[in-house]
Scaffold this active site. Structure first.
Site, PDB file in Angstrom:
ATOM      1  N   PRO A   1     -12.060   1.091   3.442  1.00 60.06           N
ATOM      2  CA  PRO A   1     -13.235   1.976   3.405  1.00 60.06           C
ATOM      3  C   PRO A   1     -14.474   1.323   4.005  1.00 60.06           C
ATOM      4  CG  PRO A   1     -12.868   0.984   1.267  1.00 60.06           C
ATOM      5  CD  PRO A   1     -11.739   0.522   2.135  1.00 60.06           C
ATOM      6  N   THR A   2     -15.496   2.132   4.179  1.00 65.77           N
ATOM      7  CA  THR A   2     -16.768   1.607   4.678  1.00 65.77           C
ATOM      8  C   THR A   2     -17.415   0.751   3.592  1.00 65.77           C
ATOM      9  OG1 THR A   2     -16.964   3.631   5.954  1.00 65.77           O
ATOM     10  CG2 THR A   2     -18.969   2.336   5.692  1.00 65.77           C
TER      11      THR A   2
ATOM     12  N   LYS B   1     -15.507   7.155   8.718  1.00 70.20           N
ATOM     13  CA  LYS B   1     -15.378   5.698   8.531  1.00 70.20           C
ATOM     14  C   LYS B   1     -15.082   4.993   9.861  1.00 70.20           C
ATOM     15  CE  LYS B   1     -10.989   4.498   6.946  1.00 70.20           C
ATOM     16  NZ  LYS B   1     -10.362   3.710   7.988  1.00 70.20           N
TER      17      LYS B   1
ATOM     18  N   LYS C   1      -6.979   2.845  18.388  1.00 71.35           N
ATOM     19  CA  LYS C   1      -6.919   3.661  17.161  1.00 71.35           C
ATOM     20  C   LYS C   1      -8.316   4.187  16.806  1.00 71.35           C
ATOM     21  CE  LYS C   1      -6.030   5.576  13.358  1.00 71.35           C
ATOM     22  NZ  LYS C   1      -5.362   6.857  13.260  1.00 71.35           N
TER      23      LYS C   1
ATOM     24  N   GLU D   1      -1.527   3.842  12.815  1.00 71.74           N
ATOM     25  CA  GLU D   1      -0.855   5.101  12.493  1.00 71.74           C
ATOM     26  C   GLU D   1      -1.712   6.277  12.958  1.00 71.74           C
ATOM     27  OE1 GLU D   1       2.283   5.682  11.504  1.00 71.74           O
ATOM     28  OE2 GLU D   1       1.491   7.617  12.140  1.00 71.74           O
TER      29      GLU D   1
ATOM     30  N   GLY E   1       0.842  -1.205   0.000  1.00 68.23           N
ATOM     31  CA  GLY E   1       0.000   0.000   0.000  1.00 68.23           C
ATOM     32  C   GLY E   1       0.871   1.246   0.000  1.00 68.23           C
ATOM     33  N   ALA E   2       0.875   1.947  -1.141  1.00 72.32           N
ATOM     34  CA  ALA E   2       1.708   3.150  -1.287  1.00 72.32           C
ATOM     35  C   ALA E   2       0.833   4.396  -1.240  1.00 72.32           C
ATOM     36  CB  ALA E   2       2.482   3.083  -2.605  1.00 72.32           C
TER      37      ALA E   2
ATOM     38  N   CYS F   1     -10.931   9.311   7.273  1.00 72.48           N
ATOM     39  CA  CYS F   1     -10.992   8.365   8.390  1.00 72.48           C
ATOM     40  C   CYS F   1     -12.015   8.627   9.489  1.00 72.48           C
ATOM     41  CB  CYS F   1      -9.608   8.232   8.997  1.00 72.48           C
ATOM     42  SG  CYS F   1      -8.456   7.534   7.802  1.00 72.48           S
TER      43      CYS F   1
HETATM   44  P1  NAD Z   1      -4.902   4.977   0.336  1.00 68.13           P
HETATM   45  O1  NAD Z   1      -6.156   4.628  -0.359  1.00 68.13           O
HETATM   46  O2  NAD Z   1      -4.258   6.306   0.110  1.00 68.13           O
HETATM   47  O3  NAD Z   1      -3.778   3.879  -0.029  1.00 68.13           O
HETATM   48  C1  NAD Z   1      -3.998   2.497   0.004  1.00 68.13           C
HETATM   49  C2  NAD Z   1      -3.209   1.860  -1.141  1.00 68.13           C
HETATM   50  O4  NAD Z   1      -3.265   0.432  -1.005  1.00 68.13           O
HETATM   51  C3  NAD Z   1      -3.761   2.164  -2.533  1.00 68.13           C
HETATM   52  O5  NAD Z   1      -2.757   2.789  -3.317  1.00 68.13           O
HETATM   53  C4  NAD Z   1      -4.154   0.779  -3.088  1.00 68.13           C
HETATM   54  O6  NAD Z   1      -3.914   0.647  -4.477  1.00 68.13           O
HETATM   55  C5  NAD Z   1      -3.259  -0.140  -2.294  1.00 68.13           C
HETATM   56  N1  NAD Z   1      -3.717  -1.533  -2.217  1.00 68.13           N
HETATM   57  C6  NAD Z   1      -4.949  -1.982  -1.846  1.00 68.13           C
HETATM   58  N2  NAD Z   1      -4.961  -3.343  -1.824  1.00 68.13           N
HETATM   59  C7  NAD Z   1      -3.729  -3.748  -2.194  1.00 68.13           C
HETATM   60  C8  NAD Z   1      -3.131  -5.032  -2.359  1.00 68.13           C
HETATM   61  N3  NAD Z   1      -3.798  -6.150  -2.086  1.00 68.13           N
HETATM   62  N4  NAD Z   1      -1.842  -5.097  -2.774  1.00 68.13           N
HETATM   63  C9  NAD Z   1      -1.142  -3.960  -3.030  1.00 68.13           C
HETATM   64  N5  NAD Z   1      -1.656  -2.726  -2.884  1.00 68.13           N
HETATM   65  C10 NAD Z   1      -2.937  -2.619  -2.460  1.00 68.13           C
HETATM   66  O7  NAD Z   1      -5.174   4.755   1.882  1.00 68.13           O
HETATM   67  P2  NAD Z   1      -4.482   5.518   3.129  1.00 68.13           P
HETATM   68  O8  NAD Z   1      -5.085   6.858   3.313  1.00 68.13           O
HETATM   69  O9  NAD Z   1      -3.009   5.369   3.017  1.00 68.13           O
HETATM   70  O10 NAD Z   1      -5.019   4.627   4.339  1.00 68.13           O
HETATM   71  C11 NAD Z   1      -4.539   3.323   4.554  1.00 68.13           C
HETATM   72  C12 NAD Z   1      -5.009   2.866   5.925  1.00 68.13           C
HETATM   73  O11 NAD Z   1      -4.418   3.704   6.929  1.00 68.13           O
HETATM   74  C13 NAD Z   1      -6.518   2.947   6.151  1.00 68.13           C
HETATM   75  O12 NAD Z   1      -6.898   1.855   6.951  1.00 68.13           O
HETATM   76  C14 NAD Z   1      -6.696   4.236   6.932  1.00 68.13           C
HETATM   77  O13 NAD Z   1      -7.831   4.175   7.762  1.00 68.13           O
HETATM   78  C15 NAD Z   1      -5.442   4.271   7.766  1.00 68.13           C
HETATM   79  N6  NAD Z   1      -4.997   5.630   8.151  1.00 68.13           N
HETATM   80  C16 NAD Z   1      -5.040   6.656   7.256  1.00 68.13           C
HETATM   81  C17 NAD Z   1      -4.567   7.909   7.619  1.00 68.13           C
HETATM   82  C18 NAD Z   1      -4.602   9.060   6.654  1.00 68.13           C
HETATM   83  O14 NAD Z   1      -4.276  10.152   7.079  1.00 68.13           O
HETATM   84  N7  NAD Z   1      -4.959   8.876   5.401  1.00 68.13           N
HETATM   85  C19 NAD Z   1      -4.006   8.111   8.890  1.00 68.13           C
HETATM   86  C20 NAD Z   1      -3.957   7.022   9.770  1.00 68.13           C
HETATM   87  C21 NAD Z   1      -4.446   5.787   9.387  1.00 68.13           C
HETATM   88  C1  UGA Z   2      -7.036  12.417  11.652  1.00 60.19           C
HETATM   89  C2  UGA Z   2      -6.355  12.328  13.021  1.00 60.19           C
HETATM   90  O1  UGA Z   2      -6.059  13.645  13.488  1.00 60.19           O
HETATM   91  C3  UGA Z   2      -5.088  11.500  12.952  1.00 60.19           C
HETATM   92  O2  UGA Z   2      -4.525  11.349  14.248  1.00 60.19           O
HETATM   93  C4  UGA Z   2      -5.413  10.127  12.378  1.00 60.19           C
HETATM   94  O3  UGA Z   2      -4.238   9.358  12.224  1.00 60.19           O
HETATM   95  C5  UGA Z   2      -6.084  10.296  11.019  1.00 60.19           C
HETATM   96  O4  UGA Z   2      -7.268  11.114  11.162  1.00 60.19           O
HETATM   97  C6  UGA Z   2      -6.549   9.000  10.431  1.00 60.19           C
HETATM   98  O5  UGA Z   2      -6.714   8.009  11.111  1.00 60.19           O
HETATM   99  O6  UGA Z   2      -6.769   9.068   9.232  1.00 60.19           O
HETATM  100  P1  UGA Z   2      -6.654  13.848   9.449  1.00 60.19           P
HETATM  101  O7  UGA Z   2      -7.986  13.305   9.063  1.00 60.19           O
HETATM  102  O8  UGA Z   2      -5.542  13.748   8.495  1.00 60.19           O
HETATM  103  O9  UGA Z   2      -6.141  13.120  10.795  1.00 60.19           O
HETATM  104  O10 UGA Z   2      -6.780  15.386   9.815  1.00 60.19           O
HETATM  105  P2  UGA Z   2      -7.248  16.205  11.111  1.00 60.19           P
HETATM  106  O11 UGA Z   2      -6.277  17.262  11.368  1.00 60.19           O
HETATM  107  O12 UGA Z   2      -7.582  15.319  12.227  1.00 60.19           O
HETATM  108  O13 UGA Z   2      -8.567  16.903  10.586  1.00 60.19           O
HETATM  109  C7  UGA Z   2      -9.746  16.162  10.317  1.00 60.19           C
HETATM  110  C8  UGA Z   2     -10.871  17.116  10.007  1.00 60.19           C
HETATM  111  O14 UGA Z   2     -11.270  17.831  11.172  1.00 60.19           O
HETATM  112  C9  UGA Z   2     -10.511  18.187   8.964  1.00 60.19           C
HETATM  113  O15 UGA Z   2     -11.602  18.382   8.098  1.00 60.19           O
HETATM  114  C10 UGA Z   2     -10.246  19.428   9.800  1.00 60.19           C
HETATM  115  O16 UGA Z   2     -10.463  20.629   9.106  1.00 60.19           O
HETATM  116  C11 UGA Z   2     -11.261  19.236  10.908  1.00 60.19           C
HETATM  117  N1  UGA Z   2     -10.887  19.950  12.152  1.00 60.19           N
HETATM  118  C12 UGA Z   2      -9.758  19.607  12.833  1.00 60.19           C
HETATM  119  C13 UGA Z   2     -11.723  20.950  12.633  1.00 60.19           C
HETATM  120  O17 UGA Z   2     -12.777  21.261  12.032  1.00 60.19           O
HETATM  121  N2  UGA Z   2     -11.386  21.590  13.795  1.00 60.19           N
HETATM  122  C14 UGA Z   2     -10.256  21.277  14.500  1.00 60.19           C
HETATM  123  O18 UGA Z   2     -10.027  21.901  15.561  1.00 60.19           O
HETATM  124  C15 UGA Z   2      -9.431  20.261  14.000  1.00 60.19           C
END
Ligand code: NAD
Ligand code: UGA
Length: 478
Positions: free
Chosen positions: A96-97, A285, A226, A171, A12-13, A282
Site C-alpha cells: 500500500p501507499t 497507489k 507494470k 500480475e 500472501g493469500a 491499485c
Molecule cells: P491483499 O492485501 O489482498 O493480500 C496480501 C496478503 O499478504 C494479505 O493476506 C497479508 O496478510 C499477506 N502478508 C503480508 N505480509 C506477509 C508476510 N510477511 N508473510 C505472509 N503473509 C503476508 O493484496 P492483493 O490485492 O493480493 O495485492 C498483492 C500485490 O499484488 C500488491 O502489490 C498489488 O499491487 C498487486 N496486484 C494486485 C491486483 C489486484 O487485483 N488486487 C492485481 C495485480 C497486482
Molecule cells: C486493474 C487493471 O485492469 C489490471 O490489469 C491490474 O492488474 C490491476 O488493476 C492491479 O494492478 O491491481 P482492477 O483494479 O481489478 O484491475 O479493475 P479494472 O477493471 O481495471 O477497473 C478499475 C476501475 O476502473 C474500476 O473502478 C472500474 O469501474 C473503473 N473503470 C474501468 C471505468 O470506470 N471505466 C472503464 O472503462 C474501465
C-alpha cells in the site's frame, strides 16, 4: 544450469496470491503449491468446506479450489516450513501507499515485501528463485537481492549455503475477471538477469500460455511496465470522465463520443466507459508510486502529469456527489437515498478505493439517510469504509425524521431500499441492477424522485416514461 521446479510457495493469500496459485495448480498438476499467509482468519476461510466462504469472490474460483485444494494446492500459516521446502517463492503481499514518513501519501510501503525477503533469507535451503508478484517500485528487486545476499554473508561458514535468483513477474489480472485473465493472459512478463531462472518460470506458464505471449525483459523494465500499464489504463478513465463533464455542459453524449473515438483503431474501444471514477486497490497507489519515483529522479513535470490523473478522479467523484445534492433542491438533509452498489466494480466483493466510499461519505456529510445495497459486499466492510456504524434497522421510512439524518442502513431488499426514497444512485454496474422492475420501484419512491445512473446501465427511456427524473453520466440532455 537448468532449475527443476517442483515445490512452489506463495507468500500472501490475497486477491492475487489465491487466484494466481489456484490457476497454476489447475494447469500444472505436477507442481505442489503452498500458499501461506500471516492472517489466520484468511487461511481458515481458504480452507473452508463451504466454498461460498472463500475470502475472495471471483467467478470460476471456487470450482478450481474444489478441484485442486488438498491435492496440489494447500493453504496454511506454516510460513517457515513451506519456504524451507520451496524451489520457487512468489512474493504476493500487499504494497500500500505509505501513510507516514518520507514519501507519505505517494511512495509504496515496502515493509511487507522486506519482511518476506527476510523470511526467505532465513528459511530457504539450496537454490531458491524468488519471484516478485506484488507490484513494486522500480529497483525493488535490488533491495530484495541485497537482503538475501547479506544473509548469506552472515552464514558464510554454513555448509548448506543458499543461492538465489530474483525475478519480476508482475500480475495483470483484473478483479471480477481474475480467472479468465489468468487462463488467457494478453501477456506474461518475466524480468530477470539469469536466463535459466527466467526459463524455469517460463516453463510453468508454457503449460497454458502460448510462447509468443511470454515476454522476457530486464528486471527494471518489467517493474516499470507494470506501473505504466496501470497508469495508462487509469489515464484513459480520467480522460473519458473529464470529457463526460464537457458532454453534460454542452449537450453532447459521452456514449456517442466514446463510440466515435473508440472506432479509431489507434485509440481502441476498451476501457473508455465513463463512470463514477476509478477505484480498486491499485490504480491510485501505482500512479502515486510513479509520481513519487518521477519526483525522486527530479522529473517534476512528469510527476505532475501523472498526478493530475488522480486529481481528476478525486474531483470527478465529488462532482457527482455535489450534483446529486443540487438536483435534490440543494439539500439532502434527512432525505432517504438508495445506493445501488458499493464494490469498486461488478463481480467482486472488493471495496478498496471504491468511488462509492467518497460519494456515500459526501452524502452522509450533507445529512442524507442512505440505504446501501450490494450483492457481495458485507455490511461490516461498509462500516469500515465509511467509518460510521450502521444505524439500527427501522422499518419506518419517514422522510421528515431529521433525527436520523447522516445514518445508513444495509439492505438486500430493493423494495425496502426504494420505499419513500427521494433518489436512487447507481454506483456499481452489477448485472441485477440492469434487470430491475422500474415500474414497481417507481411506485415506492417519494416524488419528485431522481435516478442517478453513474454507470449507464439503467434504461433511461423507461425511467422517463414513469415520470421519474433521470441523470446519466455524460448525458448533455439530462
Ligand atoms: P491483499 O492485501 O489482498 O493480500 C496480501 C496478503 O499478504 C494479505 O493476506 C497479508 O496478510 C499477506 N502478508 C503480508 N505480509 C506477509 C508476510 N510477511 N508473510 C505472509 N503473509 C503476508 O493484496 P492483493 O490485492 O493480493 O495485492 C498483492 C500485490 O499484488 C500488491 O502489490 C498489488 O499491487 C498487486 N496486484 C494486485 C491486483 C489486484 O487485483 N488486487 C492485481 C495485480 C497486482
Ligand atoms: C486493474 C487493471 O485492469 C489490471 O490489469 C491490474 O492488474 C490491476 O488493476 C492491479 O494492478 O491491481 P482492477 O483494479 O481489478 O484491475 O479493475 P479494472 O477493471 O481495471 O477497473 C478499475 C476501475 O476502473 C474500476 O473502478 C472500474 O469501474 C473503473 N473503470 C474501468 C471505468 O470506470 N471505466 C472503464 O472503462 C474501465
Amino acid at each position: 544450469m537448468t532449475f527443476s521446479i517442483k515445490n512452489i510457495c506463495c507468500i500472501g493469500a490475497g486477491y492475487v496470491g489465491g487466484p494466481t496459485m489456484a490457476v497454476i495448480a489447475n494447469k500444472c498438476p505436477h507442481l505442489n503449491i503452498e500458499v501461506v499467509d500471516l492472517n489466520e482468519e484468511r487461511i481458515k476461510n481458504w480452507n473452508n468446506n463451504d466454498l461460498s466462504k472463500l475470502p475472495i469472490y471471483e467467478p470460476g474460483l471456487s470450482e478450481i479450489i474444489k478441484k485442486c485444494r488438498d491435492k496440489n494446492l494447500f493453504f496454511s500459516n506454516a510460513i517457515q516450513e513451506k519456504i524451507e521446502n520451496a524451489d520457487m517463492v512468489f512474493i504476493s503481499v500487499n504494497t500500500p501507499t505509505k501513510t507516514k514518513g518520507f514519501g507519505a501519501g505517494k511512495a509504496s510501503d515496502l515493509k511487507w515485501v522486506e519482511a518476506c525477503a527476510r523470511q526467505v533469507a532465513n528459511y530457504s535451503k539450496g537454490h531458491t528463485i524468488v519471484v516478485e508478484k506484488s507490484t513494486l517500485p522500480v529497483r525493488t528487486a535490488e533491495v530484495i537481492k541485497s537482503i538475501l545476499l547479506e544473509n548469506n554473508k552472515i552464514n558464510k561458514d554454513d555448509s548448506t549455503k543458499r543461492t538465489f535468483d530474483v525475478l519480476s513477474n508482475p500480475e495483470f489480472l483484473s478483479e471480477g475477471t481474475a480467472i479468465k485473465d489468468l487462463n488467457e493472459p494478453d501477456r506474461v512478463l518475466i524480468g530477470g538477469e539469469n536466463e535459466e531462472a527466467m526459463e524455469a518460470l517460463s516453463i510453468i506458464y508454457k503449460h497454458w500460455v502460448p510462447e509468443n505471449k511470454i515476454l522476457k525483459t530486464n528486471i527494471w523494465s518489467s517493474e516499470l511496465a507494470k506501473l505504466t500499464s496501470n497508469a495508462f489504463l487509469a489515464q484513459r478513465i480520467s480522460s473519458i470522465n473529464s470529457i463526460s463533464a464537457i458532454c453534460e455542459a454542452t449537450g453532447a453524449d459521452i456514449r456517442e463520443v466514446t463510440r466515435a473515438i473508440g472506432s479509431d483503431t489507434r485509440i481502441g474501444s476498451k476501457f473508455l466507459d465513463s463512470g463514477p471514477g476509478f477505484g480498486g486497490s491499485c490504480f491510485k497507489k501505482d500512479i502515486l508510486n510513479l509520481v513519487y519515483l518521477s519526483s525522486f529522479f527530479g522529473l517534476e513535470e512528469v510527476a505532475s502529469f501523472w498526478e493530475s490523473v488522480v486529481e481528476l478522479n478525486n474531483w470527478h467523484q465529488h462532482r457527482i456527489s455535489k450534483l446529486i445534492v443540487n438536483k435534490l433542491f440543494g439539500t439532502v438533509r434527512g432525505k432517504k437515498i438508495f445506493i445501488l452498489g458499493f464494490a469498486f466494480k461488478a463481480n467482486t466483493n472488493d471495496t478498496r478505493e471504491s468511488a462509492a466510499i467518497n460519494i456515500c461519505k459526501d452524502l452522509l456529510e450533507e445529512g442524507a439517510i442512505l440505504y446501501i445495497h450490494d450483492p457481495k459486499v458485507e455490511p461490516n466492510q461498509i462500516t469500515k469504509d465509511i467509518k460510521l456504524q450502521q444505524s439500527l434497522q427501522s422499518n419506518e421510512s419517514d422522510n421528515t425524521n431529521y433525527l436520523s439524518e447522516s445514518s445508513w442502513y444495509y439492505t438486500q431488499d430493493f423494495n425496502e431500499g426504494a420505499e419513500g426514497a427521494d433518489a436512487i444512485v447507481v454506483l456499481t454496474e452489477w448485472e441485477e441492477y440492469r434487470l430491475l422492475d422500474w415500474s414497481k420501484i417507481s411506485k415506492k419512491l417519494r416524488k419528485p424522485a431522481w435516478i442517478f445512473d453513474s454507470r449507464s446501465i439503467i434504461p433511461t427511456e423507461v425511467i422517463k416514461s414513469l415520470e421519474l427524473n433521470v441523470w446519466r453520466i455524460g448525458d448533455g440532455l439530462n
